[in-house]
Structures are given as structure tokens and as C-alpha cells.
Write an enzyme that holds these catalytic residues in place. Structure first.
Site, PDB file in Angstrom:
ATOM      1  N   MET A 105      76.295   4.904 -24.827  1.00 37.09           N
ATOM      2  CA  MET A 105      76.987   3.607 -24.685  1.00 37.09           C
ATOM      3  C   MET A 105      76.882   3.051 -23.268  1.00 37.09           C
ATOM      4  O   MET A 105      76.496   3.761 -22.339  1.00 37.09           O
ATOM      5  CB  MET A 105      78.461   3.762 -25.036  1.00 37.09           C
ATOM      6  CG  MET A 105      78.770   3.625 -26.506  1.00 37.09           C
ATOM      7  SD  MET A 105      80.572   3.739 -26.741  1.00 37.09           S
ATOM      8  CE  MET A 105      80.710   3.074 -28.401  1.00 37.09           C
ATOM      9  N   GLY A 106      77.336   1.834 -23.113  1.00 39.15           N
ATOM     10  CA  GLY A 106      77.355   1.237 -21.778  1.00 39.15           C
ATOM     11  C   GLY A 106      77.113  -0.256 -21.794  1.00 39.15           C
ATOM     12  O   GLY A 106      76.988  -0.870 -20.734  1.00 39.15           O
ATOM     13  N   ARG A 107      76.993  -0.803 -22.989  1.00 38.59           N
ATOM     14  CA  ARG A 107      76.798  -2.238 -23.148  1.00 38.59           C
ATOM     15  C   ARG A 107      75.646  -2.732 -22.267  1.00 38.59           C
ATOM     16  O   ARG A 107      74.529  -2.287 -22.463  1.00 38.59           O
ATOM     17  CB  ARG A 107      78.099  -2.970 -22.831  1.00 38.59           C
ATOM     18  CG  ARG A 107      78.146  -4.336 -23.475  1.00 38.59           C
ATOM     19  CD  ARG A 107      79.460  -4.990 -23.261  1.00 38.59           C
ATOM     20  NE  ARG A 107      80.357  -4.788 -24.379  1.00 38.59           N
ATOM     21  CZ  ARG A 107      81.677  -4.812 -24.275  1.00 38.59           C
ATOM     22  NH1 ARG A 107      82.238  -4.982 -23.108  1.00 38.59           N
ATOM     23  NH2 ARG A 107      82.420  -4.670 -25.341  1.00 38.59           N
ATOM     24  N   ASP A 167      82.067   2.378 -19.235  1.00 37.18           N
ATOM     25  CA  ASP A 167      80.828   1.685 -18.833  1.00 37.18           C
ATOM     26  C   ASP A 167      80.635   1.695 -17.316  1.00 37.18           C
ATOM     27  O   ASP A 167      79.524   1.477 -16.839  1.00 37.18           O
ATOM     28  CB  ASP A 167      80.849   0.239 -19.324  1.00 37.18           C
ATOM     29  CG  ASP A 167      80.833   0.144 -20.845  1.00 37.18           C
ATOM     30  OD1 ASP A 167      80.668   1.193 -21.485  1.00 37.18           O
ATOM     31  OD2 ASP A 167      81.004  -0.962 -21.376  1.00 37.18           O
TER      32      ASP A 167
END
Ligand code: F6P
Length: 403
Positions: free
Chosen positions: A187-189, A143
């Protein structure tokens, strides 16, 4: 003579085992260190006295070489939140029992911002009790959202995978004569670093992804639709990169599960946008969720990333044993972009634990649907180089514990 322990925590990356290798190699060089223990499943392994003697596992240089290039966490991982010791000392006493039983004087925790909470709490506890056990954080996360460091190990390899996969997806998308929209969920919150990194294709003259949407910006489905229609005027196959953490009315399910740190388990925005485009534009549309592939793929890892991850692990041992540091996280300080140069320093853990480093707003274009040249310049050095991979029967060889 004393012993040390190392553990891995949080979501996997392609480089987290390289940092483990670095801690191991750094410890091997210290004449005062006897055994080097690896705890299974992060801090849970310390709590439950599940330790592996890494000297019996990493037997030679070839083992270390393989482990460095093996993705995910060889020791297993966890998402475990320690309570403050003032509220609940029991866990701390169990941890101390394990450390005392095995004469462990330094603990290295490889993880992201949540795991740094464990580093901070353990260091505070030992300091309050006057116990001399060093606790050092070694960063990692795809992230790239850890504060006080230029970037995190694992991110460069994930970015290289995302860009490479996107380029292949682009080849596929362009084959038909009909208009199409392809949405790739990354992804990467709550931080858009990884989705933003898909801009690196521009360095090779590739205009796609034509739009990049990040959680750092407000997302309007109507504006998104307008952006797609505008892009369709120029491109037959429109390609969109969207971060899993983008917030909009239909982005997150009300009943989505949360982890121990209260993070909503994301995934699915791409599919929702696909349906939205299908309903409102009606052209061929497909969504692709890169999912765990972007954090556990090592066949297209970044050599820069793997090398740095190993280096930062080694340096962690030097910080604890040679310089007597504790309650810090190892961190990268970028000295220059061209040539790319990073120094390894230490940062106060209290400035890192539970914090999130967001993608800079000034690197987002005024339309809110792409990133600037500054972002490209930041990302490019992190994805350079490819490790030489050993193959057996045509398949990359991974280091495996005998499980
Ligand atoms: O570790 C970071 C991360 O991979 C995020 O990008 C993602 O949102 C999350 O972990 C997924 O969590 P889990 O590993 O619990 O499925």
C-alpha cells in the site's frame, strides 16, 4: 473547567489508538480538563453528536496499555471532506452546536493529510468567528506522506510488518528448484515510502526484494520485464516489491471507485504484473497483495512507533492547553539517526492539509528499480523494538468497546 474531544480519521494503522491513549493521558494530567470525549467515526461523530465519555471507557492503566497495542481505530473512522465555510456553513454550525453543548474547548483530530484539511478548515472558521476552540492535528498514516514531519505514526509498524512478512514470503519462495517470480504489492497510494521500506531486509544481508518499484518513478512494463529477466540470471526465485500506486497503462482500472477526497481506490497492480510475467516469461509466478494486513497488524508492531504515537498524542494536549496553540499539526523533527532521536514540534496546518510528501527521488537508484543506502538509514530506526503483547488462549488481547 472545560471538556475536550478527540477523533480518529482516515485509514487505520497499528498506532492510531496509541495516539488516542496519549491524548487521553495528556488530558488526565490537566487539572482544568473535566470530561474527555471520543467522537465516533471521526468528524461525523461531532456532526451528529455521537460522543463517548472516554473516562468511562479507559478505566485504569491496564485499559490504556491494551488500547495502545490494539490496531485500527477504536472510535471508528471516516473519509469526510468538509466544504469551505464560505460555501456551506451548515456543517460548521452543527459542529459548533456539539462543541457548545458539551463545553468542548479543544479538539484533537488524529489523521492523515486529508484529515488535516478538516483541522485547517475548522481552525479557520473558529478564528474568523472569534470563537476560542483550539483545533490540533495529530498525524498518522501508514503511507508516511504527510508533509512537515520526519515521519508519521503508524508507518514504522506497517514497515516492520511488511519487512517481516516479506522475509517469510522469501523463505517460501525459495523451496523449489524451478525458477519463479513473486510480486508483492504494498500500500501507499501515491507515495512509495512503505514499498521502499522493504529494503530494510538488506540490513540483515538479505538481497531480496531484488527490485522495488515506486509511484515516484515512471514505470515501463517493458523495462520491468527486462529487470526480471536480468534478475533471473542471478536468482532462482526473484522477488519484487511494487507499490500499489505505480502508474502504467494497465495499472488502474478506468472504472475504479474514488473516495470523498477524489482518491482512486487502488489495488491490483500485483495481479496485473503477475499475468504480464506469465504471458511474457512463462515461469512460475505469483502475486501477493498485503492489503489491509499491513495497516491493521499489531503482532509485529514497532515499539518505537507505538511509543512515539503515544507521546505525540500527549504533546498535542500540552500544545493546545498549556501553550494555547491551534491550527497546527504535531510533528516529528529528527535530531539524529545514531542514536535515533526525534523532537516533537508543531507545524502550520496550511502547509500540510491536502499536500503529499513523496519518497525522495535522490533515494531511488539510477535504474529506477531499487532504493539507496540513505533510504535504509532513514527507515531502520523507525522499526526498532517490539511491544510486549498480552495473550489470552494463545491469541493477542485487543481492547474492545462493548459493541
Ligand atoms: O490510509 C492510507 C491507505 O491505507 C492507503 O495506503 C490506501 O491506498 C488507502 O488508505 C485505502 O483506502 P480505504 O481505507 O478507503 O480502503
Amino acid at each position: 473547567m472545560f471538556n475536550i474531544a478527540v477523533a480518529q480519521s482516515g485509514g487505520p494503522t497499528a498506532a492510531i489508538n496509541a495516539s488516542l491513549t496519549g491524548v487521553f493521558s495528556g488530558a488526565e494530567l490537566c487539572p482544568d480538563i473535566d470530561e474527555i470525549y471520543g467522537a465516533e467515526n471521526g468528524i461525523e461523530g461531532i456532526l451528529n453528536d455521537r460522543l463517548l465519555n472516554l473516562r468511562n471507557i479507559l478505566m485504569d492503566e491496564h485499559d490504556k496499555e491494551l488500547l495502545m497495542k490494539t490496531p485500527s481505530t477504536i472510535l471508528g473512522s471516516c473519509r469526510f471532506k468538509l466544504k469551505d465555510f464560505e460555501q456551506d456553513e451548515e456543517s460548521y454550525l452543527k459542529i459548533l452546536d456539539t462543541f457548545n453543548k458539551h463545553n468542548i474547548k479543544a479538539f484533537f483530530y488524529i489523521g492523515g493529510n486529508d484529515s488535516m484539511d478538516t483541522v485547517m478548515k475548522l481552525d479557520r472558521y473558529f478564528t474568523a468567528q472569534g470563537i476560542d476552540i483550539k483545533v490540533i492535528g495529530v498525524p498518522k498514516t501508514i503511507d508516511n506522506d504527510v508533509t512537515e514531519t520526519d515521519h508519521t505514526p503508524g508507518f514504522g509498524s506497517a514497515a516492520k510488518y511488511v519487512a517481516t512478512s516479506l522475509q517469510e514470503i522469501i523463505r517460501d519462495c525459495r523451496v523449489y528448484s524451478i525458477p519463479s517470480v513473486t510480486i508483492v504489492e504494498i500500500m501507499g497510494r501515491d507515495a512509495g515510502w512503505l514499498a521502499a521500506s522493504s529494503c530494510v531486509l538488506r540490513a540483515n544481508g538479505e538481497p531480496a526484494p531484488h527490485m522495488i518499484y515506486l509511484p515516484e518513478n515512471d514505470f515501463s512494463p517493458e523495462k520491468f520485464l527486462e529487470d526480471v529477466k536480468q534478475a533471473q540470471l542471478r536468482y532462482k526465485a526473484v522477488i519484487v516489491a511494487v507499490s500499489e500506486g505505480v502508474k502504467c497503462d494497465f495499472a488502474t482500472d478506468d472504472d475504479a471507485a474514488v473516495d470523498a477526497f477524489g482518491h482512486v481506490m487502488l489495488g491490483g497492480i500485483g495481479k496485473k504484473l503477475e499475468k504480464f510475467v506469465a504471458a511474457n516469461i512463462g515461469c512460475k509466478v505469483r502475486s501477493i497483495e498485503l492489503n489491509v494486513m499491513q495497516r491493521c497488524s499489531s503482532h509485529i508492531a514497532s515499539l518505537t512507533d507505538i511509543t512515539e504515537a503515544e507521546r505525540i498524542g500527549r504533546e498535542a494536549v500540552a500544545a493546545a492547553i498549556e501553550r494555547g496553540e491551534s491550527g497546527v499539526m504535531m510533528s516529528f523533527k529528527r535530531i539524529s539517526n545514531n542514536p535515533y532521536r526525534c523532537e516533537i514540534v508543531t507545524a502550520d496546518i496550511s502547509k500540510i492539509a491536502n499536500q503529499e510528501k513523496k519518497f525522495p527521488k535522490e533515494w531511488i537508484n539510477p535504474e529506477g528499480n531499487n532504493v539507496t543506502i540513505d533510504a535504509l538509514n532513514y527507515f531502520l530506526p523507525l522499526i526498532q523494538g517490539e511491544p510486549v503483547i498480552e495473550y489470552r488462549n494463545g491469541i493477542p488481547v485487543h481492547f474492545r468497546l462493548n459493541q
